[in-house]
Design an enzyme around this catalytic site. Structure first.
Site, PDB file in Angstrom:
ATOM      1  N   GLY A   1       8.424  32.321  39.604  1.00 48.37           N
ATOM      2  CA  GLY A   1       7.792  32.022  38.322  1.00 48.37           C
ATOM      3  C   GLY A   1       8.448  32.972  37.357  1.00 48.37           C
ATOM      4  N   THR A   2       9.235  32.466  36.427  1.00 51.33           N
ATOM      5  CA  THR A   2      10.398  33.210  35.958  1.00 51.33           C
ATOM      6  C   THR A   2      10.730  32.980  34.504  1.00 51.33           C
ATOM      7  OG1 THR A   2      11.436  33.031  38.120  1.00 51.33           O
ATOM      8  CG2 THR A   2      12.913  33.259  36.306  1.00 51.33           C
TER       9      THR A   2
END
Length: 236
Positions: free
Chosen positions: A35-36
């Site tokens: 999750g970036t």
């Protein structure tokens, strides 16, 4: 009514392997996800790539200092977002093939060759992978290049690219502040600030900012710790 259908209704994802982080259990039992926020930009002498450092498993931060900037050759890197396992496997395979390819042709591989490899594998396995990649680097033929390889396995060359869950928060910021022909220093500030803004809004992005400047001379790594970011929530 059919009582047998009840467990299925409780788990709406059924046997979907990628349904809510694989498991409908406690938050830390899911798949490791990047999750970036990832980003790359071309400038005259090369490229600058950047990413935050948060890797989460549901709402649990599994690693707060992870490195999402992965080399596939001396002057070709990829920024990884999506499933940590999928993107690591892809990067490992591309690095393996680029190494052999460079021995076969007796010179450094082209950035577009690596990007094509990523796109080809992502496209052929689009039903099995959760991988969104930005491939960027420098080569003798075309200088600095940035290629976006989103979920379906398409491949698009762009002046700059953003990706990951945090990118949705900064498309407006990036469009408003991007200028053609920015210097290396301007690009570095642009990437650091954009990623910081995404980190402040996206719960799945955070930690520190890592950047790499890739030019003919090689790779220069930049690290910005979490308390020295150009934008933080308390600035609001």
């Amino acid at each position: 009514g059919n009582q047998g259908a009840l467990p299925q209704a409780m788990n709406p994802y059924g046997s979907q392997p990628k349904g809510y982080l694989s498991t409908p259990g406690p938050d830390r039992k899911g798949e490791h996800m990047m999750g970036t926020t990832i980003m790359a930009i071309e400038f005259k002498g090369g490229v600058i790539i950047g990413a935050d450092t948060r890797t989460s498993t549901g709402s649990y931060v599994a690693n707060r200092v992870s490195d999402k900037l992965t080399p596939v050759h001396d002057k070709i890197y990829c920024c990884r977002s999506g499933s940590a396992a999928d993107t690591q496997a892809l990067a490992d395979m591309v690095a393996y093939y680029m190494n052999w390819h460079s021995i076969e042709v007796d010179k450094d591989p082209l950035v577009k060759t690596a990007a094509n490899m990523f796109a080809s594998m992502t496209y052929k396995n689009k039903d099995r992978l959760l991988a969104s990649i930005i491939c960027a680097g420098w080569d003798e033929e075309e200088g600095g290049q940035v290629y976006a390889i989103p979920l379906g396995g398409s491949k698009v060359r762009q002046s700059y690219a953003v990706g990951g869950s945090g990118s949705t928060y900064i498309f407006g910021y990036c469009d408003a502040h991007f200028k053609k022909g920015m210097s290396k220093e301007e690009c570095q500030k642009f990437v650091a600030k954009a990623i910081s803004h995404a980190m402040s809004r996206d719960g799945s992005s955070g930690g520190c900012v890592r950047m790499a400047i890739i030019t003919k001379a090689g790779v220069e790594r930049v690290f910005i710790p979490g308390d020295k970011l150009p934008f933080m929530n308390d600035d609001l």
